[in-house]
Each structure stands twice: as C-alpha cells, then as structure tokens.
Design an enzyme around this catalytic site. Sequence first.
Site, PDB file in Angstrom:
ATOM      1  N   SER A 118      -1.727  27.740 -67.317  1.00 51.63           N
ATOM      2  CA  SER A 118      -1.976  26.408 -66.760  1.00 51.63           C
ATOM      3  C   SER A 118      -3.480  26.304 -66.556  1.00 51.63           C
ATOM      4  O   SER A 118      -4.167  27.323 -66.402  1.00 51.63           O
ATOM      5  CB  SER A 118      -1.216  26.198 -65.456  1.00 51.63           C
ATOM      6  OG  SER A 118      -1.417  27.270 -64.567  1.00 51.63           O
ATOM      7  N   GLU A 155      -6.706  24.246 -64.581  1.00 51.94           N
ATOM      8  CA  GLU A 155      -7.087  23.373 -63.461  1.00 51.94           C
ATOM      9  C   GLU A 155      -8.403  22.654 -63.781  1.00 51.94           C
ATOM     10  O   GLU A 155      -9.360  23.267 -64.245  1.00 51.94           O
ATOM     11  CB  GLU A 155      -7.246  24.225 -62.200  1.00 51.94           C
ATOM     12  CG  GLU A 155      -7.565  23.400 -60.969  1.00 51.94           C
ATOM     13  CD  GLU A 155      -7.487  24.231 -59.690  1.00 51.94           C
ATOM     14  OE1 GLU A 155      -6.482  24.933 -59.478  1.00 51.94           O
ATOM     15  OE2 GLU A 155      -8.454  24.180 -58.915  1.00 51.94           O
ATOM     16  N   ASP A 212      -9.408  22.024 -46.757  1.00 50.00           N
ATOM     17  CA  ASP A 212     -10.475  22.543 -45.893  1.00 50.00           C
ATOM     18  C   ASP A 212     -10.717  21.571 -44.748  1.00 50.00           C
ATOM     19  O   ASP A 212     -10.464  20.373 -44.872  1.00 50.00           O
ATOM     20  CB  ASP A 212     -11.759  22.724 -46.703  1.00 50.00           C
ATOM     21  CG  ASP A 212     -11.713  23.998 -47.538  1.00 50.00           C
ATOM     22  OD1 ASP A 212     -11.097  24.977 -47.070  1.00 50.00           O
ATOM     23  OD2 ASP A 212     -12.273  23.991 -48.643  1.00 50.00           O
ATOM     24  N   PHE A 249     -19.165  29.991 -54.245  1.00 49.46           N
ATOM     25  CA  PHE A 249     -17.779  29.540 -54.211  1.00 49.46           C
ATOM     26  C   PHE A 249     -16.907  30.637 -53.564  1.00 49.46           C
ATOM     27  O   PHE A 249     -16.079  30.377 -52.683  1.00 49.46           O
ATOM     28  CB  PHE A 249     -17.375  29.279 -55.665  1.00 49.46           C
ATOM     29  CG  PHE A 249     -16.127  28.499 -55.888  1.00 49.46           C
ATOM     30  CD1 PHE A 249     -15.565  27.719 -54.886  1.00 49.46           C
ATOM     31  CD2 PHE A 249     -15.491  28.539 -57.140  1.00 49.46           C
ATOM     32  CE1 PHE A 249     -14.394  27.011 -55.114  1.00 49.46           C
ATOM     33  CE2 PHE A 249     -14.326  27.836 -57.379  1.00 49.46           C
ATOM     34  CZ  PHE A 249     -13.784  27.082 -56.354  1.00 49.46           C
ATOM     35  N   HIS A 301      -3.226  31.162 -64.432  1.00 42.47           N
ATOM     36  CA  HIS A 301      -3.772  29.844 -64.088  1.00 42.47           C
ATOM     37  C   HIS A 301      -5.294  29.953 -64.210  1.00 42.47           C
ATOM     38  O   HIS A 301      -5.905  30.835 -63.602  1.00 42.47           O
ATOM     39  CB  HIS A 301      -3.373  29.480 -62.653  1.00 42.47           C
ATOM     40  CG  HIS A 301      -3.858  28.135 -62.199  1.00 42.47           C
ATOM     41  ND1 HIS A 301      -3.239  26.952 -62.571  1.00 42.47           N
ATOM     42  CD2 HIS A 301      -4.894  27.772 -61.402  1.00 42.47           C
ATOM     43  CE1 HIS A 301      -3.875  25.924 -62.011  1.00 42.47           C
ATOM     44  NE2 HIS A 301      -4.883  26.403 -61.301  1.00 42.47           N
TER      45      HIS A 301
HETATM   46  P1  FAD Z   1      -2.552  27.394 -46.088  1.00 39.48           P
HETATM   47  O1  FAD Z   1      -1.875  28.311 -47.046  1.00 39.48           O
HETATM   48  O2  FAD Z   1      -1.767  26.347 -45.464  1.00 39.48           O
HETATM   49  O3  FAD Z   1      -3.221  28.246 -44.945  1.00 39.48           O
HETATM   50  C1  FAD Z   1      -4.086  29.315 -45.265  1.00 39.48           C
HETATM   51  C2  FAD Z   1      -4.166  30.266 -44.096  1.00 39.48           C
HETATM   52  O4  FAD Z   1      -4.842  29.657 -43.005  1.00 39.48           O
HETATM   53  C3  FAD Z   1      -2.796  30.655 -43.588  1.00 39.48           C
HETATM   54  O5  FAD Z   1      -2.728  32.040 -43.483  1.00 39.48           O
HETATM   55  C4  FAD Z   1      -2.672  30.054 -42.242  1.00 39.48           C
HETATM   56  O6  FAD Z   1      -2.050  30.925 -41.361  1.00 39.48           O
HETATM   57  C5  FAD Z   1      -4.087  29.812 -41.824  1.00 39.48           C
HETATM   58  N1  FAD Z   1      -4.152  28.543 -41.109  1.00 39.48           N
HETATM   59  C6  FAD Z   1      -3.777  27.341 -41.582  1.00 39.48           C
HETATM   60  N2  FAD Z   1      -4.003  26.391 -40.673  1.00 39.48           N
HETATM   61  C7  FAD Z   1      -4.536  27.005 -39.599  1.00 39.48           C
HETATM   62  C8  FAD Z   1      -4.982  26.568 -38.338  1.00 39.48           C
HETATM   63  N3  FAD Z   1      -4.919  25.281 -37.986  1.00 39.48           N
HETATM   64  N4  FAD Z   1      -5.492  27.494 -37.487  1.00 39.48           N
HETATM   65  C9  FAD Z   1      -5.554  28.808 -37.829  1.00 39.48           C
HETATM   66  N5  FAD Z   1      -5.154  29.251 -39.021  1.00 39.48           N
HETATM   67  C10 FAD Z   1      -4.638  28.393 -39.887  1.00 39.48           C
HETATM   68  N6  FAD Z   1      -8.823  22.400 -51.590  1.00 39.48           N
HETATM   69  C11 FAD Z   1      -9.005  21.069 -51.752  1.00 39.48           C
HETATM   70  O7  FAD Z   1      -9.625  20.418 -50.878  1.00 39.48           O
HETATM   71  N7  FAD Z   1      -8.528  20.399 -52.842  1.00 39.48           N
HETATM   72  C12 FAD Z   1      -7.832  21.043 -53.815  1.00 39.48           C
HETATM   73  O8  FAD Z   1      -7.418  20.408 -54.791  1.00 39.48           O
HETATM   74  C13 FAD Z   1      -7.603  22.456 -53.673  1.00 39.48           C
HETATM   75  N8  FAD Z   1      -6.889  23.137 -54.590  1.00 39.48           N
HETATM   76  C14 FAD Z   1      -6.639  24.474 -54.399  1.00 39.48           C
HETATM   77  C15 FAD Z   1      -5.841  25.153 -55.326  1.00 39.48           C
HETATM   78  C16 FAD Z   1      -5.574  26.512 -55.171  1.00 39.48           C
HETATM   79  C17 FAD Z   1      -4.704  27.205 -56.182  1.00 39.48           C
HETATM   80  C18 FAD Z   1      -6.112  27.219 -54.052  1.00 39.48           C
HETATM   81  C19 FAD Z   1      -5.860  28.698 -53.886  1.00 39.48           C
HETATM   82  C20 FAD Z   1      -6.900  26.551 -53.125  1.00 39.48           C
HETATM   83  C21 FAD Z   1      -7.167  25.176 -53.267  1.00 39.48           C
HETATM   84  N9  FAD Z   1      -7.926  24.461 -52.341  1.00 39.48           N
HETATM   85  C22 FAD Z   1      -8.132  23.113 -52.521  1.00 39.48           C
HETATM   86  C23 FAD Z   1      -8.527  25.150 -51.186  1.00 39.48           C
HETATM   87  C24 FAD Z   1      -7.673  25.021 -49.920  1.00 39.48           C
HETATM   88  O9  FAD Z   1      -7.502  23.675 -49.580  1.00 39.48           O
HETATM   89  C25 FAD Z   1      -8.390  25.729 -48.784  1.00 39.48           C
HETATM   90  O10 FAD Z   1      -8.433  27.114 -49.000  1.00 39.48           O
HETATM   91  C26 FAD Z   1      -7.866  25.408 -47.394  1.00 39.48           C
HETATM   92  O11 FAD Z   1      -8.781  25.919 -46.418  1.00 39.48           O
HETATM   93  C27 FAD Z   1      -6.510  25.990 -47.077  1.00 39.48           C
HETATM   94  O12 FAD Z   1      -5.487  25.224 -47.599  1.00 39.48           O
HETATM   95  P2  FAD Z   1      -4.147  26.001 -48.081  1.00 39.48           P
HETATM   96  O13 FAD Z   1      -3.078  25.033 -48.323  1.00 39.48           O
HETATM   97  O14 FAD Z   1      -4.499  26.939 -49.139  1.00 39.48           O
HETATM   98  O15 FAD Z   1      -3.864  26.802 -46.727  1.00 39.48           O
END
Ligand code: FAD
Length: 303
Positions: free
Chosen positions: A21, A23, A115, A226, A276
């Site tokens: 895939s 991105e 983020d 990054f 990916h």
């Molecule tokens: P989650 O998996 O929900 O959380 C990550 C970790 O942080 C977990 O262990 C959780 O316990 C901890 N955590 C979550 N919330 C809290 C909190 N409130 N307090 C304390 N700990 C907490 N970013 C973008 O903006 N746009 C994108 O399109 C994008 N695509 C991505 C694609 C991939 C494959 C990956 C790996 C990352 C991508 N990101 C993107 C980055 C991502 O949004 C960031 O890393 C963000 O900080 C975490 O989102 P997540 O859904 O990965 O986190």
Amino acid sequence: MISALRPSRFMPPGHNRIDVSFEFFPPKDEAMEKTLWESVTRLAPLNPDFVSVTYGAGGTTRERTHATVKRILNETSLTPAAHLTCVSATRDEIDGIVRQYHEVGVRHIVALRGDPAGGAGTKYTAHPGGYATSAELVAGIKRISPNFDVSVSAYPERHPDSPTVDADIDMLKAKVDAGATRAITQFFFENDLYFRYLDRVRARGIDIPVIPGILPVQNFKAATNFAARAGASVPAWLAERFHGLDDDPATRKLIAAAVAAEQALDLLDRGVTSFHFYTMNRADLVYAICHLLGLRPSVQQAA
Ligand code: FAD
C-alpha cells in the site's frame, strides 16, 4: 507459484504474493499536484492493496484530503483510504466527514487520534465535543457503517505520549476491539524492533495484520526531523551511510535505494508479505523497492 516470486527468499506457507500500500499527502499547489499524480500514475500499475491519503494536523488539509481521495476514486481503479483524526472537531463534524466519504464510495478509513493542536510534543487535549481517543473514533466510524474497513496506527518504538510499550499495546487492543482490522506501523529502521513489537502484540492476543511502514529516506535531514517528532530512532549506522553526502544528491539517491532495499528484503526474508510505503509523493524509489520485492506492473490497473 511461490517460486515465481523469489525462489531464494522465504515465503510463509499459503502466501504467494506480496501486498503493498502507498501513502500520499494532499498537495498544496499545482506543482505538488502534478508530482503527486505522476507518482500515483507510476505506482498504480503495481496494483496496490490500497493507497492512503493523509489528513493534515488539526484537519488543516480537510478539503485537500477529500479532493485527493475523490480524484483517486473517480480517475483510477485504485482503492483509496482516507486518513482522519479526532483533532479540533466535534463528533458531529467528524461523523459528517465519514458519511460524506461513504456517500462517494470510500470504504476504507485510517483512523487516528492525531497530534495535539499545539504540535507534536505538546499536551494533547481532546475537543470537548469530539472523539476522546482513536478507539472511540474507530467505534464511531463502524457505527456509521459496519462496511468500513478501518486501519489504525501502531508504534514499534512506543508513541512519545505513551508511558510504556504495554500502554501503547493496550491502546492498539482498544482500537481492535472497536473494530479496526489492520494496523500500520510508524516507520522504523531496525527490523528487530518491529519483530520484537510484533511478538508482544501477538502475546496480547491481537491477531490483526500489523503492516510495517517503510520510509525510504529521500532526504536524511528531513527524515531525522520527522523521526524525532514521531519517536522513531535513527541508528548511528544510518547517519554514517549518509554522512558527507549533503552536496552529492546522485550518490545519496543510490544509498537511499540500497538502505530501503536492504530493509524491505530482510523483512521479506523473515516472512513479511505486506508492506506500507510512506512515499512522500515520490514514486521512483518506492517503485524500485517494489520491483525488488517481486512486484510487476499489470496494465489493467493503470491510472
Ligand atoms: P493512538 O494510537 O490513539 O495513541 C498513541 C499513544 O498515545 C497510545 O499509547 C496512547 O496510550 C497514548 N495517548 C493517546 N492519547 C493520550 C492522552 N490524551 N494522554 C496520554 N496518552 C495518550 N497524523 C495526522 O495528523 N494525520 C495523518 O494522516 C496521520 N497518519 C498517520 C498514519 C500512520 C500509519 C501513523 C503511524 C501515524 C499517523 N499520524 C497522522 C500521526 C498520528 O496522528 C500521531 O502519532 C498522533 O500523535 C497519535 O495518533 P494515533 O492515532 O496514532 O494515536
């Protein structure tokens, strides 16, 4: 036939193809749009499982992400996956975006927390009327339509917000319990990190595919920045390989290809069959690695 792919490489029983895939990020201007579409057109004949389009921090690319996803849907035979985050939006707003995707025919969403609005490294505060976590977002998407295929993130080196790898894996488990069917990892450069993480994920009873995210290093300085934000480590041997090449783009490109090929082929040797690629909207390096992995273009999938 397995042997048709790479006779000298290990392939787990029952697998006879490599899934990839790609991105992309939504373009900011016409020149970037042109580069993106050249890359999509170049990579499309490799018949990827899906191509995903990122969602800018805080929803800043909302319209551009939509436009790119729609164009992929309308002008290619590729399957688009739209990234979506919880940041700075109410549940209603996010649900509206999901419904809109459903209406135009998108069936795959990469669901993320995103983020913090203040940027990576600042404290994350959920929007008062929004989805509090990525797991809640996954559940929200599945409520709108169970037909959505939902992918989520995974962090072999631990997300910087997470106190421990186990806490990170708890979050992954919550996302899977909410309906996620695939995880895509943050990029990493040491394959052992991925396999160690995978062992812990499997030990926790999580059995969805955890697809390694590969970042071909087009620009070492940018990749290092990054990585620092993403909590990914950059090994000294990698820095050493790019050392002294700041003014030598041609050699840099060859080194980048060698590094990425080495990583991907080692993963393949160790039984990985899905990859990916973080393309950074550039096709040439990714195309070459896919070729090495045994993928060949098929005309009917061309954009
Ligand atoms: P989650 O998996 O929900 O959380 C990550 C970790 O942080 C977990 O262990 C959780 O316990 C901890 N955590 C979550 N919330 C809290 C909190 N409130 N307090 C304390 N700990 C907490 N970013 C973008 O903006 N746009 C994108 O399109 C994008 N695509 C991505 C694609 C991939 C494959 C990956 C790996 C990352 C991508 N990101 C993107 C980055 C991502 O949004 C960031 O890393 C963000 O900080 C975490 O989102 P997540 O859904 O990965 O986190």
